[in-house]
Structures are given as C-alpha cells and as structure tokens.
Design a protein around this motif. Sequence first.
Motif, PDB file in Angstrom:
ATOM      1  N   ALA A  69      -4.528   8.833   5.144  1.00 27.78           N
ATOM      2  CA  ALA A  69      -5.599   9.835   5.205  1.00 27.78           C
ATOM      3  C   ALA A  69      -5.281  10.921   6.225  1.00 27.78           C
TER       4      ALA A  69
ATOM      5  N   SER B  47      -2.688   3.309   1.278  1.00 30.72           N
ATOM      6  CA  SER B  47      -2.838   2.895   2.671  1.00 30.72           C
ATOM      7  C   SER B  47      -3.907   3.716   3.378  1.00 30.72           C
ATOM      8  N   LYS B  48      -4.682   3.056   4.218  1.00 35.09           N
ATOM      9  CA  LYS B  48      -5.676   3.756   5.036  1.00 35.09           C
ATOM     10  C   LYS B  48      -5.002   4.716   6.005  1.00 35.09           C
ATOM     11  N   CYS B  49      -3.720   4.492   6.269  1.00 30.81           N
ATOM     12  CA  CYS B  49      -2.971   5.327   7.211  1.00 30.81           C
ATOM     13  C   CYS B  49      -2.552   6.657   6.596  1.00 30.81           C
TER      14      CYS B  49
ATOM     15  N   CYS C 122      -1.738   1.451  11.915  1.00 28.89           N
ATOM     16  CA  CYS C 122      -1.461   2.851  11.589  1.00 28.89           C
ATOM     17  C   CYS C 122      -0.668   3.570  12.675  1.00 28.89           C
TER      18      CYS C 122
ATOM     19  N   ARG D 196       0.839  -1.194   0.000  1.00 28.73           N
ATOM     20  CA  ARG D 196       0.000   0.000   0.000  1.00 28.73           C
ATOM     21  C   ARG D 196       0.879   1.251   0.000  1.00 28.73           C
TER      22      ARG D 196
ATOM     23  N   SER E 262      -7.044   4.354  -5.443  1.00 27.96           N
ATOM     24  CA  SER E 262      -7.403   4.370  -4.022  1.00 27.96           C
ATOM     25  C   SER E 262      -7.312   2.993  -3.384  1.00 27.96           C
TER      26      SER E 262
END
Length: 297
Positions: A297, A293-295, A251, A100, A289
Amino acid sequence: MLLVFIPSHTVAQTPPLEINIVTGNETGEYYSIAKDLEKLARTKNLDLDIIPTKGALQNVDNVFYYQSVALGITQGDILAFLNTFANKDEEVRRQAESIRVVLPLYKEQVHIITRQYIKSVEQLTGKRVSIGESGSGTSTTAATLIYQLNINPKKLETLDIKRGIDALRKKEIDALFYIVGIPAQVLQEQIFPDDNFHILPLILPSQPDDEFLAKLYSKAVIPAKTYPWQTDKVETLSVQSFLFTVAEENCDRVTPVVKLIRENLSWLKENGDPVWKQVNLKDLSELDSTRTSKCAA
C-alpha cells in the motif's frame, strides 16, 4: 601553540537497512533486474543483498522457510501451481496461503526453441525436450504446458539455459523451453544464425475446458528480429512475474523496496534492464486483494 580538540564522543551513523531478495540464475532477467535495484539501493542507504537461485519455484521455498529472506521474484503460474496441489500436501497448502504479491513486474514470454524441422508443439511428442533447471519457473511452466497440451516427449531433461543451448546445438535434445522477458540477453548472445534454430508458435487451445490455461497465460508476440537469429514474429504465451513476500513478513523489510521501485521506476526504465520498460504498477489494482501484501500500500 596549536590547540587540538578531541571530541569526547563520535556520532554513530545509522547503518543501512539490510534486505535479502532471492532472484534466479545469474544469466536470467530476475537476477538482472535485482542487480538494478541493488545499484539504486546503494544511493538510498539500503543494503539490498541479491541472492542467486535456481529460479521462481525455489524462491517460493526460500521466502517461506528462511526468516532472513524477505522478498523474492516469481511467476503467476507458480502460485497457481501451489494452489492446485494445496489439498494434497499440508506444507504446500501453507505455502500457497502465505504467498502475497508485493508488486507486479513484467510479462515473461514462453520460448520453445527447436531446430527448423520441428514446426509445431504437437511434434514435440516423442522428442527429447529440456524443461529448464529443476526449481526454476521455466520447469514449472514447461511441465504445466506439456501436461495441459497433451504433449508426450520421449525424454525430459532439466538443463539450465546455457547447457540447454549447447545440448540443442549438439543434437542431444530436440527442443528447449525458456520462460523469460524479452529481449533475453542470453538468447541474444548464446545463439547464432548459423545454429538454424527457431521459436515455435504457441497458441492457447480453443476448447471450452481451457479456462485453467486462460487464467494463467495471455497471448503474446515476440517481434521479428528480437534476436539476431529470429527473422519472423512469433505468436506465443506470456505469464506475469511478481515481487512477492509472505503474509507474516514485517513491512520494515518490504515497504522500503516498494518505495524504491515506485519512486524510481522512470530511472529503472531508462538505465536498467530493458524489461523494466514493461512494468506497469497500475496492474496491482487488478489483482485479488486477498493475495496482495499489506506492505504494498
């Protein structure tokens, strides 16, 4: 009488959060920009440990296999390389699916350095060529380009950049690849005008089947006198570099580094390695998207 008060307990200080990041060879830009982050992190109560490696390809392995390593730096074509071979190897498929992107960094330019009698990449057929140290991003990019451009060298060597320059100087090889953001300090310091080296121009082929290359590489120019021994501008290709993690990563060890870069990018551009000046965090919005990585954001 002097009264001395001894506290019954002391207040423990919160230890710095420890985060490991894999980088690259100590002569390269990945290591250099990570050292900038390490210096900055000390002022923010972050313990950012910089781990030198062979480079981008090894970094993917290390982040995937070692839970103690949260972050690494790699190139966009490394991820494409893994996806290309995912159907042939279950372990590689798992790696490819796990990677990611955390933040886009800077563009890395393809340097193909030769002596003056070689004028084009086509002339590398039948020659001795170093594609960089095994496990490095240079080795993967060089192998990809050699294959896609139908170049057939007589012999491929896997030398790190300093050994490659020395071998080129001693005429043990005819050319070397080095993929790095400009200006590369090692090329400024280790090559001299008397060496009579130059950088080969590299342009994407215009055939309809070049879509694979066009997705991975963009046109770039190395300006004249980027290096003391390089008098003219050179058209070449570039590949995007990224800070990355894996999908399963917590995260807690990623977001602090994202915040560190976002909030201090101006300082990094002013005080860090020159390649920081090329970093544009808005490029993150242009990425897939599902691969981000969700981290981040």
